[in-house]
Every structure is written in C-alpha cells, then in structure tokens.
Enzyme design. Structure first.
Site, PDB file in Angstrom:
ATOM      1  N   ASP A 151       0.880  -1.178   0.000  1.00  0.00           N
ATOM      2  CA  ASP A 151       0.000   0.000   0.000  1.00  0.00           C
ATOM      3  C   ASP A 151       0.915   1.225   0.000  1.00  0.00           C
ATOM      4  O   ASP A 151       1.381   1.685   1.034  1.00  0.00           O
ATOM      5  CB  ASP A 151      -0.888  -0.028   1.250  1.00  0.00           C
ATOM      6  CG  ASP A 151      -1.856   1.148   1.322  1.00  0.00           C
ATOM      7  OD1 ASP A 151      -1.635   2.142   0.600  1.00  0.00           O
ATOM      8  OD2 ASP A 151      -2.808   1.073   2.117  1.00  0.00           O
ATOM      9  N   GLU A 190       1.766   2.112  13.284  1.00  0.00           N
ATOM     10  CA  GLU A 190       0.703   2.010  12.287  1.00  0.00           C
ATOM     11  C   GLU A 190      -0.349   1.101  12.912  1.00  0.00           C
ATOM     12  O   GLU A 190      -0.330  -0.110  12.740  1.00  0.00           O
ATOM     13  CB  GLU A 190       1.238   1.440  10.968  1.00  0.00           C
ATOM     14  CG  GLU A 190       0.305   1.679   9.792  1.00  0.00           C
ATOM     15  CD  GLU A 190      -0.773   0.624   9.662  1.00  0.00           C
ATOM     16  OE1 GLU A 190      -1.750   0.676  10.447  1.00  0.00           O
ATOM     17  OE2 GLU A 190      -0.647  -0.236   8.786  1.00  0.00           O
ATOM     18  N   GLU A 206      -9.757  -3.951  15.750  1.00  0.00           N
ATOM     19  CA  GLU A 206      -8.591  -4.644  16.297  1.00  0.00           C
ATOM     20  C   GLU A 206      -8.038  -4.014  17.574  1.00  0.00           C
ATOM     21  O   GLU A 206      -7.176  -4.595  18.231  1.00  0.00           O
ATOM     22  CB  GLU A 206      -7.459  -4.787  15.265  1.00  0.00           C
ATOM     23  CG  GLU A 206      -7.834  -5.688  14.112  1.00  0.00           C
ATOM     24  CD  GLU A 206      -6.696  -5.876  13.115  1.00  0.00           C
ATOM     25  OE1 GLU A 206      -6.674  -6.928  12.468  1.00  0.00           O
ATOM     26  OE2 GLU A 206      -5.851  -4.975  12.991  1.00  0.00           O
TER      27      GLU A 206
END
Length: 349
Positions: A38, A130, A139
C-alpha cells in the site's frame, strides 16, 4: 459446569485468548505484504518520519507493532539513535532479518513481546505506530499505543500519527442490496420453487455486517462530515470503551437512503513543515483499508434537503474485544428515529 474463577481472572483469560488470536493473524508474511505494498500508507509514514528528522536525530524511538520493521528502518534513516521495535507476533523473527540485512542491528532492538509486558531501560522521545484498523478502531491496537505513551514516552514527546478522524456520508446503492437477495427472488423461475420469503432474512443478515469495499463517491447523496476526532496525546483507554459522534446531513436530490459510508484519516505533526495527512477517503488514491459501508435493513426515501441526522457509537465487541460493534441512531426528516446495529468480526466482508 460454571467457572469458579474470580471475575478478574476470567476477564484476563478472555483478554489473553483474544490477543493470541490477534497476534497469530499477523504471524505470516501475506498480511504484511499487503500493508507494505500500500504505497499511500508506506510512503506517507516514510515522508512523515523524514520530515521530522530534526526531532529524530540522536533520539530514542519506540515502534509499536513493528511488524517486519520497515518503520523502524525509516526512523534510523531519519537519524534516530535507538529504536525499540516492539512486536508481539512471531513475525518479529523476520523483522530481525530485515534489520540485519540493512545493517541496522546496532541501532534497532527487536523486542518480541506484547507492549504491555515490555520494560524498557529508558524513556523514549518518539512513538511511531501504524495501529489503524478498518473503521479506524477495529482490532483495538490503539489501546497498546496509549499504554506505551503513558509508560514510555517522555513529557512533551512526539506521537506519530498524533490525530485521527472518522468521516461519514449518506449513500444510495440499491443495486448492491439487490445482489444480497437476488438468489431468493429467482428460484421460482429457475427451479419452480418460490423462496422469495427468504429475501428479507438475507437482507437482514447482509445488513448486520460492516462491509469493507472501495466505494464509488458518485453514490453519496450528501456531503461528508467529520463525526469523530481523536487526539492521541490525550485520549485514554477508557475513552475507547465507547466512542461517540454526531452527524447531520442534507440529502442532495431525490433517492433512497440505503446506508452510510465511513472512512478515516490520520495526521502527522511535522513541526515547521506542518501536518502530513494519510487519508482513506473514497475520493483519494485507494488504500488497503478501503471504506466501510453500513447498509440499512430498511431503506428510506429522501428528497432534496431532507435532513438525515443522528448519532454513531463505536465500542469493542462483547464477543471479542478486538472486534467492533457500531450503533447508529438515525432520524430522517420528520419520521421517527430508528436504531441500527452493525458488527465487524474476524472476517470483514
């Protein structure tokens, strides 16, 4: 047989089981390949760290959830004296290989533990992570960043990124909803058996889940609004137990309100260079986070300037604390308010 363990012990056991499941999901290379490929994500982090070189030169950094170690390497490239690469999953072994391949083992120390179990020999000047999941909070990794901030970061230390925001817009997409129920509408023609009575059940099942997809901006029927702002220098773990936002849209034209699309952005404080943005907006270059679509079980007809207003609540799932529950209370025009509940579990669709 009912457990005789005290409640706190049972809670800790459940929390540990959730963590084991989570860390195993990050043990393979595939998920890290998706993130590193990404380019929006990876290049934004690299740029933000290099733009902060004046605040990293000679400093100590903690990389929370270091994965394969690329952010830790960026920190060294920006001048960091020492980086603690904290990674709880077994991918930490690959992280060590990457660091050795780049001859940075004298500056980067890999720590293969949960951040909550780590004891560092010194305070750090910078925390980089991140941590963002789907819908930003899926999460629950932000909890670990907050823990690290409170335990390891020096007073007036730097967190990268430092601000996170969630945006939302009303949408129309009857075609996508029809796909979820079309099978049950066609069995009479295909097989001579009418099963259309199951279509409402199929729609209810489809609209229960949050769908992670690239959403076409042309299907928005109102301007997007920022609904939630998080300041990573101030937010607490307690705050994350129930994150609330408000929205008020005006419909553009006549159409069917079939749901909402949500996305997030984060900002990196780069001092005199200003802020650098990482956006997952459907109007920007695609990222692996895509967007989150919440389809309503019952569509609502809207006309030009019909008001769509209400509240949204995000909270950890009672089933597993790393999953995400979302509740929207929505009022369309002068109609009664409706409450919609959505879930994001271990298989976001």
């Amino acid at each position: 047989m009912e457990s005789t363990d005290p409640p706190l012990k049972r809670f800790k056991a459940a929390e540990s089981k959730d963590d084991d499941f989570y860390f195993k999901s990050y043990a393979g290379l595939d998920i890290h390949a998706e993130m590193i490929s990404d380019s929006v994500r990876t290049n934004t982090y690299r740029l933000a760290l290099l733009k902060n070189c004046d605040r990293l030169i000679g400093k100590v950094v903690a990389d929370i959830g270091a994965g394969t170690g690329i952010l830790s390497c960026f920190c060294v490239q920006a001048g960091a004296r020492k980086v603690y690469a904290i990674e709880a999953s077994s991918i930490a072994k690959r992280c060590e290989e990457v660091i050795k391949s780049n001859e940075m083992e004298n500056k980067i120390q890999v720590i293969n533990q949960r951040v909550e179990d780590v004891h560092l020999p010194e305070k750090v000047d910078v925390i980089v992570s991140e941590w963002m999941g789907y819908f930003l909070l899926y999460e629950s990794m932000l909890n670990s960043v907050i823990y690290a901030r409170d335990k390891f970061l020096k007073k007036d230390g730097l967190i990268l990124p430092s601000i996170a925001s969630i945006y939302m817009a009303p949408i129309t997409d009857e075609e996508r909803l029809d796909e979820a129920t079309s099978l049950w509408q066609t069995t009479q023609k295909l097989y001579g058996v009418d099963m259309s009575c199951l279509a409402p059940h199929a729609r209810k099942l489809f609209t229960r889940n949050i769908h992670v997809e690239e959403f076409p901006p042309k299907n928005m029927i109102g301007f997007a609004e920022k609904i939630i702002d998080l300041d990573l220098n101030r937010i607490t773990v307690k705050d994350l137990e129930c994150v609330k936002g408000q929205f008020s849209f005006k419909a553009m034209g006549e159409s069917e309100l079939t749901g909402f699309v949500a996305w997030f952005d984060v900002h990196f404080d780069c001092g005199d260079s200003g802020l650098i943005e990482l956006s997952t907006s459907p109007s920007k270059h695609p990222t692996h986070w895509r967007q989150c679509i919440l389809y309503l079980n019952k569509s609502e007809n809207v006309e030009q300037d019909t008001t769509i207003e209400g509240t949204i609540t995000l909270s950890p799932s009672q089933i597993m604390n790393r999953f995400l529950d979302v509740e929207i209370c929505c009022k369309v025009g002068d109609r009664d308010s409706s409450v919609y509940k959505f879930a994001m579990d271990d298989n976001p669709t």
